[in-house]
Design a protein around this motif. Sequence first.
Motif, PDB file in Angstrom:
ATOM      1  N   UNK A 194      42.828  66.777   6.964  1.00 21.26           N
ATOM      2  CA  UNK A 194      44.209  67.247   6.817  1.00 21.26           C
ATOM      3  C   UNK A 194      44.216  68.773   6.870  1.00 21.26           C
ATOM      4  N   UNK A 195      44.877  69.337   7.881  1.00 19.21           N
ATOM      5  CA  UNK A 195      44.962  70.799   7.980  1.00 19.21           C
ATOM      6  C   UNK A 195      45.772  71.316   6.780  1.00 19.21           C
ATOM      7  N   UNK A 196      45.351  72.417   6.194  1.00 21.49           N
ATOM      8  CA  UNK A 196      45.979  72.962   4.972  1.00 21.49           C
ATOM      9  C   UNK A 196      46.286  71.824   3.998  1.00 21.49           C
ATOM     10  N   UNK A 197      45.257  71.210   3.458  1.00 16.91           N
ATOM     11  CA  UNK A 197      45.480  69.961   2.707  1.00 16.91           C
ATOM     12  C   UNK A 197      46.387  70.092   1.495  1.00 16.91           C
ATOM     13  N   UNK A 198      46.504  71.307   0.924  1.00 17.40           N
ATOM     14  CA  UNK A 198      47.323  71.416  -0.284  1.00 17.40           C
ATOM     15  C   UNK A 198      48.808  71.636   0.025  1.00 17.40           C
ATOM     16  N   UNK A 199      49.117  71.810   1.311  1.00 22.49           N
ATOM     17  CA  UNK A 199      50.519  72.031   1.682  1.00 22.49           C
ATOM     18  C   UNK A 199      51.228  70.689   1.836  1.00 22.49           C
ATOM     19  N   UNK A 200      52.403  70.577   1.222  1.00 24.69           N
ATOM     20  CA  UNK A 200      53.195  69.352   1.364  1.00 24.69           C
ATOM     21  C   UNK A 200      53.901  69.391   2.710  1.00 24.69           C
ATOM     22  N   UNK A 201      53.412  68.599   3.630  1.00 23.83           N
ATOM     23  CA  UNK A 201      53.945  68.645   4.991  1.00 23.83           C
ATOM     24  C   UNK A 201      54.151  67.232   5.538  1.00 23.83           C
ATOM     25  N   UNK A 202      55.330  66.635   5.270  1.00 22.60           N
ATOM     26  CA  UNK A 202      55.548  65.246   5.711  1.00 22.60           C
ATOM     27  C   UNK A 202      55.492  65.094   7.226  1.00 22.60           C
TER      28      UNK A 202
END
Length: 425
Positions: free
Chosen positions: A342-350
């Motif tokens: 997951x790219x930038x795993x901590x970003x909430x990106x639906x």
Amino acid sequence: MHWIYKWRNPKCNGVLPPGSMGLPLLGETLQFFAPNSSSDIHPFIKERIKRYGPIFRTSLVGRPLIVTADPDFSHYVFQHEGELFQSWYPDTFTEIFGKQNVVEKAARRHLKMWSEQDSVEMKDSSATMIFDLTAKKLISHDQEKSSENLRENFVAFIKGLISFPINIPGTAYHKCLQGRKKAMKMLKHMLEERRVTPNKLQRDFFDYVLEDLQRKDTVLTEPIALDLMFVLLFASFETTSLAITYAINILVDHPHVLEELTAEHDAILSKRQNLDDGLTWNEYKSMKFTIQFINETARLANIVPGVFRKALKDINFKGHTIPAGWAVMVCPPAVHLNPSAYKDPLVFNPWRWEEMEQKGASKNFMAFGGGMRFCVGTDFTKVQMAVFLHCLVTKYRFLLVKGGAIVRTPGLQFPNGVHIKISEK
Ligand code: HEM
């Protein structure tokens, strides 16, 4: 000295995964439960992955344990259920129930009630909503009318689920056993009552189970049936209410996500001829962004921090040996927060789910487990969340009044709650 040596160097017919068994008896339990406020992989796991790699050994609550943050090994564990690994939970098979209009009615009623209050604490309120709904559908239990507090028994049970097995009054383990005992007693009592006076007017899931119990070719026995009811009640309300609370917390912080979600649900209403009609299955199936939002919520909420198995035989995997009898903890958060998946795993990106698998389990998504024991409630949870979100965003606005902080111990917690003010648009 000999005993400490043996504790630190457990017997193994091969090469144990690296790691530390911690202090005698205590193992590394205290570090495992240490609260942590970041959304990232729990420091207990993260530090050890760095030191030992994604498969390591430890000892928790008096048990030797292999932890896996390795997607391949985690997948392997799920795929070999019953053959190489065995679940720690009671054996159950089941079928999930529910018509969405029941869910919708409950969501509407609760939202209306909450909007009339100065503020509501989402975790507790949504747990009440889900438990009431599930307990009513499963066993016709009405918390408001009942003299016994069934939910309290489940809360006590959940709190002591991962604890030292010391059964003396005052310990979490003791309360857990008592909670289960009391809830099972209530369920048994209900079953006996139901045998004498079958529920004729409004059938619930218990009636179907009872009917099945009476069939000649059934695999159900009374203890299995009671276990099944217990597991369903337990598995359904804490998980979904945490997911709903996490979702609200996200929406408060991500106005652009709320905007797209609202647009999707407003579009559903604009296509409907009669606004008073309830949601239909086709409308639910058209909620593309909502399902992406729910998947992203499940990925980051990491409601189940560990899924446990026991090795049935000595198992060799990627140069490690897992000795028979050891516990294995598959660690979904480590998989969900892996930057190579997951790219930038901590970003909430639906929106990332547009390109990813939409449902089910995969090596990189195991919020609902995998293999034979894949969560039977996955679809039910998704429907519940989608219907709740539909009722919320089409009719109400909301803002955070207090709380919202997250702590993981390592289970998801909201120590100060998530207090929101809901008002009609
Ligand atoms: C956000 C919500 C939920 C999450 C994150 C979740 C997560 C999970 C996970 C990770 C497992 C696998 C456990 C294992 O392999 O040992 C599981 C199993 C299970 N879940 Fe869920 N669950 C959710 C909601 C529900 C609901 C709503 C129900 C029932 C109404 C439910 C019923 C079950 C049952 C009965 C099992 C055990 C299946 C078996 O052992 O064969 N879950 N769930």
